[in-house]
Design a protein around this motif. Structure first.
Motif, short mmCIF file in Angstrom:
data_model
loop_
_atom_site.label_atom_id
_atom_site.label_comp_id
_atom_site.label_asym_id
_atom_site.label_seq_id
_atom_site.Cartn_x
_atom_site.Cartn_y
_atom_site.Cartn_z
N ILE A 58 -82.90 15.64 0.82
CA ILE A 58 -81.66 15.54 1.60
C ILE A 58 -81.71 14.31 2.51
O ILE A 58 -80.75 13.54 2.60
CB ILE A 58 -81.46 16.83 2.44
N ALA A 59 -82.85 14.14 3.20
CA ALA A 59 -82.98 13.02 4.14
C ALA A 59 -82.85 11.68 3.42
O ALA A 59 -82.15 10.77 3.88
CB ALA A 59 -84.31 13.11 4.88
N ALA A 110 -79.33 10.78 2.03
CA ALA A 110 -78.46 10.20 3.05
C ALA A 110 -78.81 8.73 3.29
O ALA A 110 -77.93 7.89 3.47
CB ALA A 110 -78.57 11.00 4.34
N ARG A 127 -77.51 6.69 0.34
CA ARG A 127 -76.09 6.91 0.01
C ARG A 127 -75.94 7.39 -1.44
O ARG A 127 -75.17 6.83 -2.23
CB ARG A 127 -75.29 5.64 0.22
N ALA A 128 -76.71 8.42 -1.76
CA ALA A 128 -76.74 8.91 -3.14
C ALA A 128 -75.45 9.64 -3.50
O ALA A 128 -74.73 10.15 -2.64
CB ALA A 128 -77.92 9.85 -3.31
N LYS A 129 -75.18 9.68 -4.80
CA LYS A 129 -74.06 10.50 -5.28
C LYS A 129 -74.51 11.95 -5.30
O LYS A 129 -75.71 12.24 -5.34
CB LYS A 129 -73.66 10.07 -6.70
N LYS A 130 -73.52 12.85 -5.33
CA LYS A 130 -73.86 14.27 -5.30
C LYS A 130 -74.74 14.66 -6.49
O LYS A 130 -75.69 15.42 -6.35
CB LYS A 130 -72.58 15.12 -5.29
N LEU A 158 -78.36 13.71 -5.88
CA LEU A 158 -79.04 14.65 -4.98
C LEU A 158 -79.32 15.96 -5.70
O LEU A 158 -80.42 16.52 -5.61
CB LEU A 158 -78.15 14.91 -3.74
N ALA A 163 -84.02 3.95 4.74
CA ALA A 163 -82.70 3.42 5.10
C ALA A 163 -82.78 1.93 5.39
O ALA A 163 -81.95 1.13 4.94
CB ALA A 163 -82.17 4.17 6.32
#
Lengths: 85, 558
Positions: B333-334, B337, B340-343, B346, B426
């Motif tokens: 999850i971290a 984010a 900027r992954a697509k659903k 993830l 990030a």
């Protein structure tokens, strides 16, 4: 921690969390990523302030989002009643 | 505004709530212990189930320590009658040494019947029967007739002045078990409500998970099964898995399936059982395992996924790498984010880690036991490699208490890296992958935002136990503070509660693990190859570093 708070608040007000396309409801994250509840939680610290951008189909951290051409302001009353975080 | 925001995070993050739950339980246990030790109330304890000998109902009875005050001189026989009158019937050992005579109260229970006897231990270690029942009581724990045996010591006068003895009795624990579960539900329901979830749906769902937890402990306490060494953790997981993979877990039970919440409260309570010095002694080699291996595995998997497998989705490579090396779903999850992954990226990253986490949670303890590896090394190895905190604690519990403690501490040290990994990924993404000059840079505050706050509770509980409660109890009640806290706070309340919270978590893991659904989330091909190669590398490297740290450099860490 102290130094980071003002930045956090300022940026978030200007970007995703004020946008109609942004969904940071932990229950939606748990519902849309199957199996996440086996060993995780949408309410955990690891999520931070991240959520789904429904317009861009991305999982975003509002703090890392720059100027967005798709930004549409959300009525503050909507955000205050719809967001848990 | 900042204070307002901080308060909001303190009330809306599950991690913080697990800290509040754990510390509230510690506070309540401390107050109860003080009232007990000062003689203002009898001992209150969270029940552990008893042994299942001939009937499942046996588990709802357990020997219980009782303190009996004797105000006037009495004889051994009279004392035995006093014990009888107060229903302090049962097992126990030396209860007091008065005038050179030690009393031994012995009881055994078979099925619904119970036999009791009181022996006087005379000088030289001889034992003399003072008191025994006329016959075993077939009716359970109700009233029954006893006959005093006429022996010389029975007429010996003891107790010149006020003194106390402790004895143990077999007592029913059904109601105290129900009350304990209701209190757990009410406590957790407060957090569930404030976090914005529906308490009306949570309460009945929790009740079912709690009943399954009781059944798990009951089966584990069956005499024959217990001798096989199958722990409650194995039964809790098995019962959940059977339900999930046969009839399916009903939707209305899912609001009570909160693995993370239960496991984190249990870990905060575990902190109170580990002296701070011991956390440091495990923590130093644990740091080597967690912090040396983790970045190495991430870098290896990133290059393997991109240069060798030439995967097109860079976010997916990073999500799988972080999930494999740090802590599964939370790291996924971290990092999702941060990248900027697509659903679907993830979802695939989470799915890839889940099935292997379940497999490793079950088979790693078996393998470690089979090859005869030490619990400490095995625990460190599992803590560094199994992807999720809940699975790590379950696997540690399968193996033994030392493995559980070491695995949990190593995993928590690794969990600290979630925010650090999120921050650096990030930064790396903006500067080296997407190369966006104008994109906002991540602030160092992000490391704290994603820090797993329950670790604060774990350390705080240990500090409280080591440096506050122990000295306080020592000075208030004139004794060994450490032992007083252990006997009156930990053994009676927090340790059994930790067991219940862990059991709830293990049932929850089983209830959410439907193999068919998990397999559907997996994808063969390159993501699978990346995970398998990366995890294999992780397993070998972690074992090597864990051996070096826990067996060579710090062999006495535990």
């Amino acid at each position: 921690m102290e130094a980071a708070e003002p930045e956090t608040e300022t940026v978030m007000n200007l970007t995703c969390r004020s946008c109609v396309h942004f969904d940071d409801d932990p229950e939606h994250l748990e519902a849309e990523v199957p199996g996440i509840l086996v060993f995780g939680s949408g309410y955990s610290s690891a999520r931070g302030h991240a959520g789904f951008c429904r317009r861009l189909d991305r999982f975003l951290d509002p703090l890392l989002a720059g100027d967005c051409p798709s930004f549409e302001a959300l009525d503050q009353r909507d955000r205050s009643t719809s967001s848990a975080g | 505004m900042n204070a307002e925001k901080r308060r909001s995070a303190l009330l809306t993050e599950e991690d913080w709530w697990t800290v509040w739950f754990g510390l509230a339980i510690l506070l309540i246990a401390t107050v109860l212990a003080m009232l007990t030790l000062s003689g203002h109330m009898s001992t209150k304890r969270v029940p552990k189930l008893g042994k299942w000998v001939s009937s499942p109902s046996d588990v709802f009875y357990r020997s219980k320590t009782t303190r009996i005050d004797i105000d006037e001189p009495t004889t051994l026989a009279g004392l035995a009658d006093g014990i009888n009158a107060k229903k302090a019937l049962a097992t126990a050992e030396v209860v007091s040494a008065v005038n050179g005579v030690k009393l031994l109260v012995v009881s055994s229970r078979e099925g619904d019947g119970e036999t009791i006897s009181v022996n006087a231990l005379l000088a030289g270690g001889e034992s003399e029967l003072v008191f025994s029942p006329s016959e075993p009581d077939p009716g359970g724990l109700g009233a029954r007739g006893y006959e005093s045996q006429v022996v010389p010591s029975a007429s010996m006068v003891i107790g010149e002045g006020r003194f106390s003895i402790t004895a143990q009795r077999v007592a029913p624990i059904g109601w105290s078990l129900v009350v304990s579960m209701i209190l757990i539900m009410l406590l957790t329901a407060i957090g569930v409500r404030v976090m914005g979830q529906n308490v009306g749906r949570y309460a009945p769902a929790f009740s079912v998970v709690a009943i399954l937890a009781v059944i798990s402990f009951a089966i584990a306490n069956q005499q024959t099964i217990k001798s096989l060494g199958l722990s409650y953790a194995a039964w809790a997981l098995t019962i959940g898995l059977v339900i999930s993979n046969t009839v399916g877990t009903p939707e209305w039970i899912k609001p009570g399936v909160r693995t993370e919440m239960y496991i984190k409260v249990g870990l905060v309570l575990l902190g109170a059982e580990i002296l701070f010095g011991k956390i440091i002694s495990i923590g130093v080699p644990g740091l080597m395992v967690a912090w040396l291996v983790t970045p190495t595995v991430i870098i290896f998997m990133w290059h393997f996924g991109n240069r060798v497998l030439k995967m097109t989705s860079k976010p997916l490579v990073m999500i799988i790498a972080a999930a494999t090396s740090v802590c599964g779903v939370s790291a996924a999850i971290a990092v999702a984010a941060a990248t900027r992954a697509k659903k679907e990226e993830l979802t695939l990253g989470v799915g890839m880690t889940l099935i292997f986490t379940v497999i490793m949670m079950i088979f790693m303890p078996m393998f470690i036991h089979w090859v005869g590896m030490s619990e400490v090394l095995g625990g460190a190895w599992m803590g560094g490699t199994i992807d999720s905190t809940g699975a790590v604690v379950a696997a540690g519990a399968f193996l033994g208490p030392d493995a559980e403690t070491v695995a949990a501490v190593v995993k928590m040290i690794q969990n600290i890296l979630i925010g650090v990994v999120g921050f650096f990924v990030a930064l790396f993404w903006i500067t080296s992958v997407e190369r966006e000059r104008d994109a906002p840079r991540p602030g160092l505050g992000q490391i704290w935002v994603r820090f797993p706050k329950f670790i604060v509770g774990f350390v705080a509980a240990s500090i409280l136990f080591s440096f506050v409660l122990s000295p306080l109890f020592g000075s208030l009640f004139n004794g060994d503070g450490l032992k007083l806290v252990e006997s009156s706070v930990l053994k009676t309340v927090t340790t059994p509660l930790r067991g219940w919270f862990f059991c709830l978590a293990f049932v929850a893991i089983g209830l959410e693990s439907n193999f068919k659904e998990l397999a559907a989330q997996m994808e063969g091909g390159k993501p699978m190859v990346l995970y398998v190669v990366g995890q294999s590398f992780n397993l070998i490297l972690t074992l090597g570093v864990a051996w070096l740290a826990f067996s060579v450099l710090f062999p006495n860490a535990v």
